[in-house]
Design a protein around this motif. Structure first.
Motif, PDB file in Angstrom:
ATOM      1  N   ALA A  81       0.841  -1.198   0.000  1.00 59.06           N
ATOM      2  CA  ALA A  81       0.000   0.000   0.000  1.00 59.06           C
ATOM      3  C   ALA A  81       0.874   1.246   0.000  1.00 59.06           C
ATOM      4  N   LEU A  82       1.923   1.226   0.846  1.00 63.28           N
ATOM      5  CA  LEU A  82       2.813   2.395   0.906  1.00 63.28           C
ATOM      6  C   LEU A  82       3.521   2.605  -0.423  1.00 63.28           C
ATOM      7  N   ILE A  83       3.932   1.484  -1.062  1.00 67.13           N
ATOM      8  CA  ILE A  83       4.569   1.600  -2.377  1.00 67.13           C
ATOM      9  C   ILE A  83       3.591   2.245  -3.362  1.00 67.13           C
ATOM     10  N   GLY A  84       2.315   1.817  -3.282  1.00 60.25           N
ATOM     11  CA  GLY A  84       1.300   2.386  -4.166  1.00 60.25           C
ATOM     12  C   GLY A  84       1.160   3.881  -3.968  1.00 60.25           C
ATOM     13  N   PHE A  85       1.088   4.303  -2.696  1.00 59.41           N
ATOM     14  CA  PHE A  85       0.951   5.739  -2.417  1.00 59.41           C
ATOM     15  C   PHE A  85       2.186   6.492  -2.906  1.00 59.41           C
ATOM     16  N   GLY A  86       3.369   5.900  -2.673  1.00 63.48           N
ATOM     17  CA  GLY A  86       4.597   6.552  -3.105  1.00 63.48           C
ATOM     18  C   GLY A  86       4.648   6.701  -4.616  1.00 63.48           C
ATOM     19  N   ALA A  87       4.258   5.638  -5.331  1.00 58.80           N
ATOM     20  CA  ALA A  87       4.293   5.689  -6.795  1.00 58.80           C
ATOM     21  C   ALA A  87       3.300   6.733  -7.314  1.00 58.80           C
ATOM     22  N   ALA A  88       2.120   6.786  -6.689  1.00 59.44           N
ATOM     23  CA  ALA A  88       1.122   7.770  -7.123  1.00 59.44           C
ATOM     24  C   ALA A  88       1.639   9.185  -6.900  1.00 59.44           C
TER      25      ALA A  88
ATOM     26  N   ALA B  48      -2.162  13.898  -3.531  1.00 59.22           N
ATOM     27  CA  ALA B  48      -1.285  12.733  -3.440  1.00 59.22           C
ATOM     28  C   ALA B  48      -0.352  12.860  -2.245  1.00 59.22           C
ATOM     29  N   THR B  49       0.147  14.092  -1.987  1.00 63.14           N
ATOM     30  CA  THR B  49       1.057  14.288  -0.865  1.00 63.14           C
ATOM     31  C   THR B  49       0.352  13.991   0.453  1.00 63.14           C
ATOM     32  N   ILE B  50      -0.855  14.560   0.624  1.00 65.63           N
ATOM     33  CA  ILE B  50      -1.564  14.359   1.885  1.00 65.63           C
ATOM     34  C   ILE B  50      -1.933  12.893   2.051  1.00 65.63           C
ATOM     35  N   ALA B  51      -2.320  12.227   0.948  1.00 64.00           N
ATOM     36  CA  ALA B  51      -2.686  10.815   1.048  1.00 64.00           C
ATOM     37  C   ALA B  51      -1.472   9.977   1.445  1.00 64.00           C
ATOM     38  N   LEU B  52      -0.300  10.300   0.869  1.00 66.42           N
ATOM     39  CA  LEU B  52       0.918   9.556   1.224  1.00 66.42           C
ATOM     40  C   LEU B  52       1.230   9.723   2.710  1.00 66.42           C
ATOM     41  N   LEU B  53       1.149  10.984   3.189  1.00 55.74           N
ATOM     42  CA  LEU B  53       1.448  11.224   4.605  1.00 55.74           C
ATOM     43  C   LEU B  53       0.422  10.529   5.496  1.00 55.74           C
TER      44      LEU B  53
ATOM     45  N   LEU C  68      -8.314   3.631  -3.182  1.00 56.65           N
ATOM     46  CA  LEU C  68      -9.429   3.934  -4.086  1.00 56.65           C
ATOM     47  C   LEU C  68      -9.794   5.408  -3.993  1.00 56.65           C
ATOM     48  N   MET C  69      -9.751   5.924  -2.762  1.00 56.01           N
ATOM     49  CA  MET C  69     -10.089   7.330  -2.549  1.00 56.01           C
ATOM     50  C   MET C  69      -9.098   8.224  -3.289  1.00 56.01           C
ATOM     51  N   LEU C  70      -7.809   7.856  -3.205  1.00 51.97           N
ATOM     52  CA  LEU C  70      -6.781   8.648  -3.907  1.00 51.97           C
ATOM     53  C   LEU C  70      -6.998   8.563  -5.411  1.00 51.97           C
TER      54      LEU C  70
ATOM     55  N   ALA D 212       4.847  12.035   9.713  1.00 51.91           N
ATOM     56  CA  ALA D 212       3.784  12.611   8.882  1.00 51.91           C
ATOM     57  C   ALA D 212       3.464  14.030   9.333  1.00 51.91           C
ATOM     58  N   MET D 213       3.352  14.221  10.672  1.00 46.01           N
ATOM     59  CA  MET D 213       2.998  15.554  11.177  1.00 46.01           C
ATOM     60  C   MET D 213       4.138  16.534  10.932  1.00 46.01           C
ATOM     61  N   LEU D 214       5.384  16.027  11.054  1.00 42.72           N
ATOM     62  CA  LEU D 214       6.550  16.900  10.862  1.00 42.72           C
ATOM     63  C   LEU D 214       6.599  17.429   9.429  1.00 42.72           C
ATOM     64  N   VAL D 215       6.384  16.522   8.459  1.00 39.51           N
ATOM     65  CA  VAL D 215       6.440  16.952   7.058  1.00 39.51           C
ATOM     66  C   VAL D 215       5.364  18.004   6.792  1.00 39.51           C
ATOM     67  N   LEU D 216       4.155  17.764   7.315  1.00 42.39           N
ATOM     68  CA  LEU D 216       3.078  18.740   7.106  1.00 42.39           C
ATOM     69  C   LEU D 216       3.435  20.075   7.753  1.00 42.39           C
ATOM     70  N   SER D 217       4.026  20.030   8.967  1.00 44.64           N
ATOM     71  CA  SER D 217       4.410  21.277   9.643  1.00 44.64           C
ATOM     72  C   SER D 217       5.442  22.028   8.831  1.00 44.64           C
ATOM     73  N   ILE D 218       6.406  21.282   8.266  1.00 51.12           N
ATOM     74  CA  ILE D 218       7.452  21.944   7.469  1.00 51.12           C
ATOM     75  C   ILE D 218       6.817  22.625   6.256  1.00 51.12           C
ATOM     76  N   ILE D 219       5.880  21.917   5.613  1.00 54.32           N
ATOM     77  CA  ILE D 219       5.209  22.513   4.450  1.00 54.32           C
ATOM     78  C   ILE D 219       4.485  23.789   4.869  1.00 54.32           C
ATOM     79  N   VAL D 220       3.738  23.713   5.987  1.00 53.95           N
ATOM     80  CA  VAL D 220       2.966  24.862   6.455  1.00 53.95           C
ATOM     81  C   VAL D 220       3.885  26.038   6.752  1.00 53.95           C
ATOM     82  N   ILE D 221       5.002  25.773   7.456  1.00 53.00           N
ATOM     83  CA  ILE D 221       5.907  26.867   7.822  1.00 53.00           C
ATOM     84  C   ILE D 221       6.587  27.434   6.580  1.00 53.00           C
ATOM     85  N   PHE D 222       6.993  26.543   5.668  1.00 50.70           N
ATOM     86  CA  PHE D 222       7.670  26.992   4.453  1.00 50.70           C
ATOM     87  C   PHE D 222       6.754  27.905   3.641  1.00 50.70           C
ATOM     88  N   PHE D 223       5.495  27.500   3.477  1.00 48.57           N
ATOM     89  CA  PHE D 223       4.542  28.329   2.736  1.00 48.57           C
ATOM     90  C   PHE D 223       4.363  29.673   3.424  1.00 48.57           C
TER      91      PHE D 223
END
Lengths: 518, 154
Positions: A38-45, A101-106, A128-130, A477-488
């Motif tokens: 499943a993780l490989i699938g999310f990563g590939a997407a 895709a990014t949020i689904a992967l995280l 399926l949702m992705l 997962a939370m760290l990556v989202l925080s970095i995105i939020v702060i960077f933006f």
């Protein structure tokens, strides 16, 4: 090989999550392998979404024709109109796809530890949702829009009611089922009307028809139905009643994906209003409807958020208010496009709205993941019971603070960057609207402070003495989202230049969208 | 749970084969006549539903278990996806078998004709994949509904 993959990336972005979703039930016996697949699938997407985004930004609109003898052959030989399944991706759709895709992967990474039972069923539905989400934003065909809308809705229903033992979850799932069925029927009926009028389902061709021959009466009905349906599905007041239930009861990682799924309905609304119908004078009435709905959502969401005791419902209501921001901004943009003295502000409002849409997707996801972390360790989301968790879960507390600052629109967060754009532009359209937006934004600060204080601060509670920080995958997962939020938030200028402006221009450039296919 | 009377069981077995044959016919001729994978799969599932009602869930589960049906469903979906992916040489979903002369590869003459079974490339194969998927998924749904109606299983 790499070039080949990049060429087919739009189709692969939809196909990979679909194929992996079907593969997982076969791996039922090997749970670890299934989760890994499943993780490989999310990563590939995610890789495919990045490839699509990159090529759209450098080369402009990307068209993919399924089943054709070459992928750019939009009209079959000896036929004047496109009839095949066509994916048409401009900068806006590519941006939505990448965010989804990014949020689904995280969310998938977060779920490794968060979901303790039925891994296979869970990941299957999430994939399926992705697939539904990516197909929904990538498609250039109205009927496929409907099909992917259904895929997205049905997999979401399954995930909202994932914890079947909780009666509230089943109720929330049923509510979402009802609202989805009504919205889908509206969409299908509207598509039927458009098909009857224009004899084709391709968005670009219908758009060209309307540019040349103007609107028929049935087109106006279809526009009304589509706007209603998508406004229902993105959770604007007064059709927001499903939002707190569905967001509150779904597993936290699902809620994060559900938030961007709702925002993809905003995308569809804009695609219909700007690309299919175009900025013609008739659309002004829709613009006012959108503004009014947005203003109501702003106020209702913020005030209802104040009185919640349940952490996830509180965040969900605050999210309703943020959707209001986006709708108000785009409504003003839609009005101003035809109004020459307002045009500059209209453009600014749309930039703000689109930037806020992306920001909202990320900080809403972050807040829900934090709420999930609290549920995972403390076992409750009732703010009356929680308290003093900052001692045991310092990182989670910091992540919540970052999300709360963003949703409240305080500097230096990304929420501030997009909200200031919206305030200063809608002020020229109507000062009253700017005042409503500002007041609502200020009100949202209060529930966020309340949630932070009652969950993380205060004296230590005996019950939660043994609580530990959440596992590494959830932190990641939370760290990556925080970095995105702060960077933006720290570099809003770069973000506006590099991703927001191309998307706004793509939305406004109806001729380019039509020209991509015809 | 032992199903209905001997008369019903015998008659349902007599009907079982013609219904199954008709379902397979609808699936196989999807590219020539009205119908196709979904419709044919549903007809096949009605044959299984008849078996389920006549013989009861115990006998049904002995022959077609829940896990088995679920696995077959996945295989149907996967083969559909694989057929679509095999076209990637030109485009996703490209019909690489049509007019190739091999399996389902005959080209169709212009003008009125009775329909050539051995034509249309990947379309009949995709019909088979959808037929397998729909038949197994629908029987799985029927089995689960039957079990929950009787208040057993889970």
């Amino acid at each position: 090989m790499i070039n080949e993959i990049a060429l087919h990336s739009p189709a692969l972005a939809i196909a990979i999550p679909l194929v992996f979703a079907f593969l997982l039930p076969l791996l039922k016996k090997w749970k670890k392998l299934a989760a890994l697949m499943a993780l490989i699938g999310f990563g590939a997407a995610e890789t495919m979404a990045v490839l699509v985004f990159k090529s759209v930004l450098t080369e402009g609109i990307k068209v993919y024709v399924m089943g054709a003898s070459s992928i750019g052959q939009t009209t079959p030989p000896f036929m004047p109109v496109p009839v095949r399944i066509i994916l048409e991706i401009d900068a806006f759709s590519a941006l939505m796809g990448l965010a989804g895709a990014t949020i689904a992967l995280l969310a998938a990474i977060y779920s490794i530890k968060f979901i303790k039972e039925s891994h296979v069923k869970y990941y299957s539905l999430l994939l399926l949702m992705l697939a539904g989400l990516l197909g929904f934003v990538f498609t250039g065909d109205l009927f496929n829009l409907f099909v992917f809308f259904e895929v997205l809705s049905i997999s979401s229903i399954g995930l909202i009611a994932f914890w079947l033992k909780r009666s509230e979850a089943v109720e929330a799932g049923f509510k979402y089922l009802t609202i989805s069925a009504v919205a889908s029927l509206f969409v299908l009926f509207a598509i039927g009307l458009l098909y009857g009028e224009h004899g084709i389902l391709n968005i670009a061709t219908i758009s060209r028809d309307m540019l040349f021959y103007g609107f028929a009466f049935t087109d106006i009905i279809a526009l009304g139905l589509l706007v209603c349906a998508f406004a229902m599905k993105c959770g604007t007041a007064p059709m927001h009643f499903w939002v707190p239930d569905a967001y509150g009861e779904a597993p936290a990682a699902v809620t994060a994906v559900l938030a961007i799924a709702s925002l993809s309905s905003v995308y569809a609304l804009l695609r219909i209003a700007f690309t299919v119908f175009g900025p013609l004078p008739h659309t002004e009435i829709i613009a006012y409807a959108v503004i009014i709905m947005g203003a109501i959502s702003l106020f209702v969401g913020a005030t209802m958020s104040l009185v919640q005791k349940d952490l996830k419902r509180l965040i969900a209501y605050a999210g309703v208010s943020q959707t209001g921001f986006i709708l108000v901004a785009f409504g003003v943009g839609l009005v101003a496009i035809n109004n020459v003295p307002l045009q500059a502000f209209g453009l600014r409002a749309m930039q703000g709205g689109l930037f806020h849409l992306i920001n909202h997707a990320f900080y809403e996801a972050l807040l829900f993941l934090v709420a999930g972390a609290i549920i995972y360790r403390a076992g409750t989301k009732d703010l009356n019971e929680l308290g003093g968790l900052a001692r045991q879960m310092p990182l989670t507390a910091v992540f919540f603070l970052i999300g709360a600052i963003s949703i409240a629109g305080l500097p230096p967060s990304n929420g501030f960057a997009s909200k200031i754009l919206i305030y200063e532009s809608i002020y020229f359209f109507s000062p009253l609207l700017a005042v409503i937006a500002l007041i609502s934004s200020v009100i949202v600060v209060v529930p966020m402070v309340k949630a932070f204080c009652s969950a993380f601060l205060g004296p230590e509670i005996k019950k939660f003495k043994s609580v530990k920080e959440v596992p590494g995958s959830m932190i990641l997962a939370m760290l990556v989202l925080s970095i995105i939020v702060i960077f933006f938030g720290l570099f809003p200028g770069i973000m506006l230049e590099s991703i927001v402006n191309p998307a706004v221009n793509a939305l406004l450039n109806q001729a380019a969208y039509v020209g991509g296919v015809l | 749970m032992s199903g209905l009377s001997q008369i019903v069981k015998t008659v349902s077995l007599v009907l079982f084969v013609p219904i199954l044959t008709f379902g397979l016919y609808v699936v196989a001729h999807g590219h020539l006549t009205p119908g196709g994978g979904f419709q044919g799969g549903t007809v096949i599932a009605t044959a299984l539903a008849l078996f389920l009602v006549a013989f009861g869930a115990k006998e049904f589960k002995r022959i077609l278990g829940k896990d088995f049906l679920s696995a077959v469903e996945s295989i149907g979906l996967l083969s559909f996806g694989a057929l679509a992916l095999l076209g990637l040489g030109t485009a996703f979903f490209a019909n690489f078998l049509a007019n190739s002369g091999g399996l389902f590869g005959k080209s169709v003459p212009v003008g009125a004709n009775a329909g050539i079974f051995n034509s249309a490339g990947t379309i009949p194969l995709m019909n088979f994949a959808v037929g397998i998927e729909v038949a197994s998924a629908l029987s799985l749904v029927l089995l689960l509904m039957y079990l929950s109606e009787k208040g057993v299983g889970k």
